[in-house]
Scaffold this motif. Structure first.
Motif, PDB file in Angstrom:
ATOM      1  N   GLY A   3       0.822  -1.211   0.000  1.00  0.00           N
ATOM      2  CA  GLY A   3       0.000   0.000   0.000  1.00  0.00           C
ATOM      3  C   GLY A   3       0.855   1.260   0.000  1.00  0.00           C
ATOM      4  N   LEU A   4       1.963   1.160   0.725  1.00  0.00           N
ATOM      5  CA  LEU A   4       2.830   2.332   0.800  1.00  0.00           C
ATOM      6  C   LEU A   4       3.505   2.560  -0.546  1.00  0.00           C
ATOM      7  N   GLU A   5       3.901   1.493  -1.162  1.00  0.00           N
ATOM      8  CA  GLU A   5       4.556   1.605  -2.459  1.00  0.00           C
ATOM      9  C   GLU A   5       3.582   2.153  -3.486  1.00  0.00           C
ATOM     10  N   LYS A   6       2.305   1.743  -3.379  1.00  0.00           N
ATOM     11  CA  LYS A   6       1.302   2.250  -4.300  1.00  0.00           C
ATOM     12  C   LYS A   6       1.114   3.757  -4.104  1.00  0.00           C
ATOM     13  N   ILE A   7       1.065   4.179  -2.876  1.00  0.00           N
ATOM     14  CA  ILE A   7       0.857   5.605  -2.566  1.00  0.00           C
ATOM     15  C   ILE A   7       2.058   6.409  -3.083  1.00  0.00           C
ATOM     16  N   SER A   9       4.127   5.498  -5.442  1.00  0.00           N
ATOM     17  CA  SER A   9       4.128   5.442  -6.901  1.00  0.00           C
ATOM     18  C   SER A   9       3.109   6.439  -7.459  1.00  0.00           C
ATOM     19  N   GLN A  10       1.948   6.494  -6.789  1.00  0.00           N
ATOM     20  CA  GLN A  10       0.913   7.422  -7.238  1.00  0.00           C
ATOM     21  C   GLN A  10       1.383   8.860  -7.029  1.00  0.00           C
ATOM     22  N   ILE A  11       2.040   9.170  -5.919  1.00  0.00           N
ATOM     23  CA  ILE A  11       2.556  10.520  -5.648  1.00  0.00           C
ATOM     24  C   ILE A  11       3.611  10.866  -6.694  1.00  0.00           C
ATOM     25  N   GLU A  12       4.473   9.857  -6.986  1.00  0.00           N
ATOM     26  CA  GLU A  12       5.536  10.099  -7.976  1.00  0.00           C
ATOM     27  C   GLU A  12       4.927  10.368  -9.343  1.00  0.00           C
ATOM     28  N   ASN A  13       3.907   9.580  -9.723  1.00  0.00           N
ATOM     29  CA  ASN A  13       3.239   9.780 -11.023  1.00  0.00           C
ATOM     30  C   ASN A  13       2.548  11.143 -11.079  1.00  0.00           C
ATOM     31  N   GLU A  14       1.838  11.476  -9.991  1.00  0.00           N
ATOM     32  CA  GLU A  14       1.168  12.771  -9.936  1.00  0.00           C
ATOM     33  C   GLU A  14       2.195  13.905  -9.994  1.00  0.00           C
ATOM     34  N   SER A  15       3.289  13.713  -9.297  1.00  0.00           N
ATOM     35  CA  SER A  15       4.351  14.704  -9.276  1.00  0.00           C
ATOM     36  C   SER A  15       4.950  14.854 -10.665  1.00  0.00           C
ATOM     37  N   ASN A  16       5.196  13.711 -11.336  1.00  0.00           N
ATOM     38  CA  ASN A  16       5.739  13.764 -12.700  1.00  0.00           C
ATOM     39  C   ASN A  16       4.743  14.441 -13.652  1.00  0.00           C
ATOM     40  N   ASP A  17       3.444  14.076 -13.511  1.00  0.00           N
ATOM     41  CA  ASP A  17       2.418  14.701 -14.350  1.00  0.00           C
ATOM     42  C   ASP A  17       2.364  16.209 -14.099  1.00  0.00           C
ATOM     43  N   ARG A  18       2.433  16.552 -12.831  1.00  0.00           N
ATOM     44  CA  ARG A  18       2.388  17.985 -12.444  1.00  0.00           C
ATOM     45  C   ARG A  18       3.617  18.703 -13.006  1.00  0.00           C
ATOM     46  N   CYS A  19       4.787  18.092 -12.925  1.00  0.00           N
ATOM     47  CA  CYS A  19       6.019  18.686 -13.451  1.00  0.00           C
ATOM     48  C   CYS A  19       5.928  18.848 -14.960  1.00  0.00           C
TER      49      CYS A  19
END
Length: 195
Positions: A3-7, A9-19
């Motif tokens: 679950g932590l890895e998913k969160i 990964s999702q934060i990283e993806n959102e961060s990459n999308d935001r960047c």
């Protein structure tokens, strides 16, 4: 994946999308700024070119006007030089006239300039010596009643005479007469020579 890895990964993806979104917006904004700056630079360049062309035209017109004015001044100066030269030659010819013509001119000047009373005729030593016999008698005979002319002492004159009535001197030297009529003579010669 936990679950932590998913969160994460999702934060990283959102961060990459935001960047990527921020980078895309920044690139778009930069593109707009560059295009706006290019347009402004082209507008400034066009205005500058128009202003330069206008300035050059004004300079050209001013130079042409100045050249035309200088040309007119040179032509006028040349004309005045020719006219003054002719006046000087004419004056010299009058001064060198044969005695009979010279004294005929003096007689006319005396008759035209004599005033009431006794005038004293002052001439050069040279003119006193070459005056025809009976000249003053002839002049006095032609003068109106109440006007007479007597011969005075010679003076330093080149040509013509001075007629003296007490404190009043009537300068009829050829140089004085020419100077008083110079503008009128210039106009007449200009008309005859250049028109």
């Amino acid at each position: 994946m936990t679950g932590l890895e998913k969160i994460l990964s999702q934060i990283e993806n959102e961060s990459n999308d935001r960047c990527r979104s921020i980078t895309a917006q920044a690139e778009q904004k930069a593109e707009e700024l560059i295009n706006s700056a290019k347009a402004k630079a082209e507008e400034i360049l066009a205005e500058s070119s128009a202003q330069t062309a206008k300035t050059l035209e004004n300079i050209k017109q001013s130079s042409e006007s100045s050249a035309e004015l200088n040309k007119s001044k040179i032509v006028l100066k040349s004309k005045l030089g020719v006219i003054d030269s002719m006046l000087e030659r004419a004056l010299a010819a009058l001064k060198e006239s044969p005695d009979a013509e010279y004294f005929e001119m003096l007689k006319t000047l005396l008759l035209n300039n004599a005033k009431d009373g006794e005038g004293v005729l002052v001439m050069s030593e040279k003119d006193n010596k070459r005056m025809p016999a009976g000249f003053l008698d002839e002049v006095n005979a032609k003068l109106e009643k109440g006007k007479t002319v007597t011969l005075g002492e010679p003076a330093e004159l080149e040509s013509g005479f001075v007629l003296v009535y007490g404190d009043i001197d009537i300068n009829c030297t050829f140089d004085a007469l020419a100077a008083s009529k110079r503008d009128e003579l210039r106009d007449t010669l200009n008309t005859l020579l250049f028109n």
